[in-house]
Scaffold this active site. Structure first.
Site, PDB file in Angstrom:
ATOM      1  N   ARG A 249       2.519  -4.539  -1.693  1.00  0.00           N
ATOM      2  CA  ARG A 249       3.836  -4.854  -1.321  1.00  0.00           C
ATOM      3  C   ARG A 249       3.911  -6.173  -0.793  1.00  0.00           C
ATOM      4  O   ARG A 249       5.254  -6.818  -0.958  1.00  0.00           O
ATOM      5  CB  ARG A 249       4.427  -3.673  -0.369  1.00  0.00           C
ATOM      6  CG  ARG A 249       4.656  -2.374  -1.049  1.00  0.00           C
ATOM      7  CD  ARG A 249       4.731  -1.104   0.075  1.00  0.00           C
ATOM      8  NE  ARG A 249       3.876  -0.805   0.672  1.00  0.00           N
ATOM      9  CZ  ARG A 249       3.561  -0.598   1.930  1.00  0.00           C
ATOM     10  NH1 ARG A 249       4.735  -0.846   2.869  1.00  0.00           N
ATOM     11  NH2 ARG A 249       2.580  -0.329   2.473  1.00  0.00           N
TER      12      ARG A 249
ATOM     13  N   HIS B 172      -0.354   6.527   5.919  1.00  0.00           N
ATOM     14  CA  HIS B 172      -0.219   5.393   5.113  1.00  0.00           C
ATOM     15  C   HIS B 172       0.620   5.874   3.801  1.00  0.00           C
ATOM     16  O   HIS B 172       0.511   6.754   3.061  1.00  0.00           O
ATOM     17  CB  HIS B 172      -1.382   4.723   4.582  1.00  0.00           C
ATOM     18  CG  HIS B 172      -1.383   3.398   4.102  1.00  0.00           C
ATOM     19  ND1 HIS B 172      -0.607   3.080   2.897  1.00  0.00           N
ATOM     20  CD2 HIS B 172      -1.857   2.055   4.594  1.00  0.00           C
ATOM     21  CE1 HIS B 172      -0.670   1.795   2.752  1.00  0.00           C
ATOM     22  NE2 HIS B 172      -1.472   1.288   3.896  1.00  0.00           N
TER      23      HIS B 172
END
Length: 535
Positions: free
Chosen positions: A341, A321
């Site tokens: 994000r 990740h």
């Protein structure tokens, strides 16, 4: 002046702040396919040849696996020299579910509802699983501007076209019903005032199809289905590991050998169908990476299934990740959800440059972070490690004051525990070992090549190809967990077990000796090497 970081990091933040207005006006462009391939080939951990070894025996002989996994596949069974009395049956069930996470619990619920006598065995507690630690959300194409076909294209392309089409089809076609099922069980999804579910983008998605419960989606889903398991009275044997599958003289799976993690005693479970739902492998710490995974994620299911004769698929593909915590050190490797994000934060290097689009696929963004650090554009943290900034104050600027506390409260609390207010300053991140893309190969109904043995959840290979999109893991555990429960409950009715044996354990050991690769290691690993105590 508010200064939660050392001086060198605060100097870099000045550059981040100086470029913020310009970055908000001009979003970073998407990379071309060729640019993505070049970035992955040079910087993604899966592309490092010396991090892999050849598998010497078994169905995948000649293929590669991470060094740490290969070591487990080449190791000795924990019960090789133990006297296991298979005539003494401690548990006798129709369906044995190995693992108490999202996939195992979903499986048990559906098997129970179909009338099967089902039992869960789990080496920690029910709910101690990667499902509980998932944060960002769960995908489903259930809005007017979306469709399972569009979801399919995103998934298949995002996985580099390496997934099994029949598995991707099932994942996306059954996604809307999975959301409906969870909602009716009581999952508290984010909803607008009119009751419609709030959905957002994830990396690699062409539509807003991410359903969430703030930024603790996995915990909320696991809470709900765990309660359902307990409310239905499904037996759960906790702090007990499966250390070997049992087969019969017909070659069928016939149960498992269990190890009580507290007493060290063995037990025998007989079952007409067995479902492996043991989860991931983060605590193997491939290539020395930190991990976002729970304590028991040690690839046990892959070893158990492989030693019994089931084949692996994409076992050499791991998801790192892109945004794992790297500072402060107390939360090293902890997941910083992609949702940060998706609600507005950008990835920014030490010079204040937004060097990549924040919602590229995870493998591309992870490679981008690694590149920035290796090429001298990383942010150095105490201890000498490097990361890049995740410019979280942008979230409040774009979404308004209070957005962070409303949309990602768990992230906000985690950082505030260390005096870092992500509303005011960016946070620094680096890739963390997050997901096992590959696993035991299954067909469209979840069955392996071993009669009556199924796999669901992260231990299964072929669903995501060689990269998984955000929100498809929580979806995977529900869709394939539920399906495995239904299929196992249907199958057991036609199963007649023969004489149980552990002959495959002896045969596998003989293969190891013949191949000259036997070691003093035993498997499955069960707990990471740094556990205080390991039997």
């Amino acid at each position: 002046m508010y200064a939660p970081y050392p001086e060198n990091m605060m100097e870099s933040i000045k550059k981040v702040e100086a470029t913020r207005a310009e970055r908000m006006a001009t979003e970073p462009r998407r990379l071309t396919a060729d640019e993505k391939d070049a970035l992955l080939n040079e910087f993604h951990p899966d592309r490092k040849p010396d991090a892999f070894a050849e598998i010497k025996i078994g169905p995948n002989k000649g293929q590669k696996a991470p060094l740490e996994l290969a070591k487990m596949l080449h190791s000795t069974s924990r019960i090789l020299n133990e006297k296991i009395d298979l005539s003494k049956i401690d548990y006798d069930v129709d369906v044995l579910v190995i693992g108490g996470g999202g996939a195992g619990s979903s499986c048990a619920i559906e098997a129970h509802n179909a009338g099967a006598n089902v039992m869960i065995v789990t080496k920690l507690r029910i709910g101690d699983a990667n499902t509980m630690m998932a944060e960002g959300g769960i995908q489903a194409a259930d809005k007017e501007n979306d469709s399972p076909v569009q979801h399919y294209l995103d998934c298949f392309g995002g996985g580099h076209f390496d997934a099994k089409p029949e598995l991707v089809k099932r994942l996306v076609m059954e996604a809307p019903d999975a959301i409906k099922w969870l909602n009716e069980l009581g999952v508290e999804f984010d909803k607008s005032e009119d009751g419609r579910m709030v959905t957002t983008h994830g990396g690699g998605t062409s539509r807003k199809r991410m359903h969430a419960a703030k930024d603790y989606s996995g915990a909320e889903i696991m809470r709900t289905i765990r309660d359902e398991v307990l409310n239905l009275g499904i037996p759960v044997v906790e702090f007990t590991s499966v250390v070997e599958l049992i087969k019969d003289d017909k070659g069928q799976v016939a149960g498992a050998v269990l190890l009580n993690m507290e007493t060290g005693d063995f037990a025998v479970a007989r079952a007409k169908t067995v479902v492996i739902a043991t989860g991931g492998a983060g605590r193997m710490h491939y290539q020395g990476f930190p991990t976002s995974n729970h304590y028991g994620a040690t690839a046990d299911g892959l070893v158990l299934g492989y030693r019994a004769g089931a084949s692996l698929r994409n076992q050499d593909s791991i998801q790192y990740h892109p945004t794992g915590a790297i500072y402060p050190s107390q939360i090293l490797g902890a997941l910083v959800t992609e949702k940060v994000r998706s609600v507005g934060a950008q990835l920014v290097n030490v010079n204040g440059e937004a060097y990549i689009h924040p919602l590229e696929t995870r493998d591309v963004n992870a490679s981008g972070v690694i590149r920035e650090c290796k090429e001298g554009r990383g942010v150095e943290v105490p201890g000498g490690a490097q990361g890049v900034w995740l410019d979280t104050p942008m979230i409040e600027i774009l979404g308004g004051e209070g957005t962070i506390e409303k949309r990602i409260p768990a992230m906000f609390r985690m950082y505030m525990n260390y005096g870092i207010d992500m509303r005011k300053v960016p946070i620094v991140i680096y890739p963390t070992l997050h997901y096992q893309n590959g696993g035991l190969e299954i067909d469209g109904d979840g069955f392996t090549s071993i009669p009556n043995l199924l796999v669901a959840g992260e231990a299964a290979g072929g669903i995501h190809g060689t990269n998984r999109l955000m929100g498809n893991s929580l979806l995977d555990v529900i869709v394939f967990g539920r399906n495995a429960g239904k299929q196992a409950a249907k199958k057991y009715k036609s199963v007649t077990l023969g004489n149980m044996n552990l002959d495959h354990v002896q045969s596998y050991d003989a293969e190891l000796v013949k191949a000259g690769c036997k070691t003093d290691e035993v498997s499955p690993l069960l707990l990471p090497k740094y556990a205080r105590h390991e039997r």
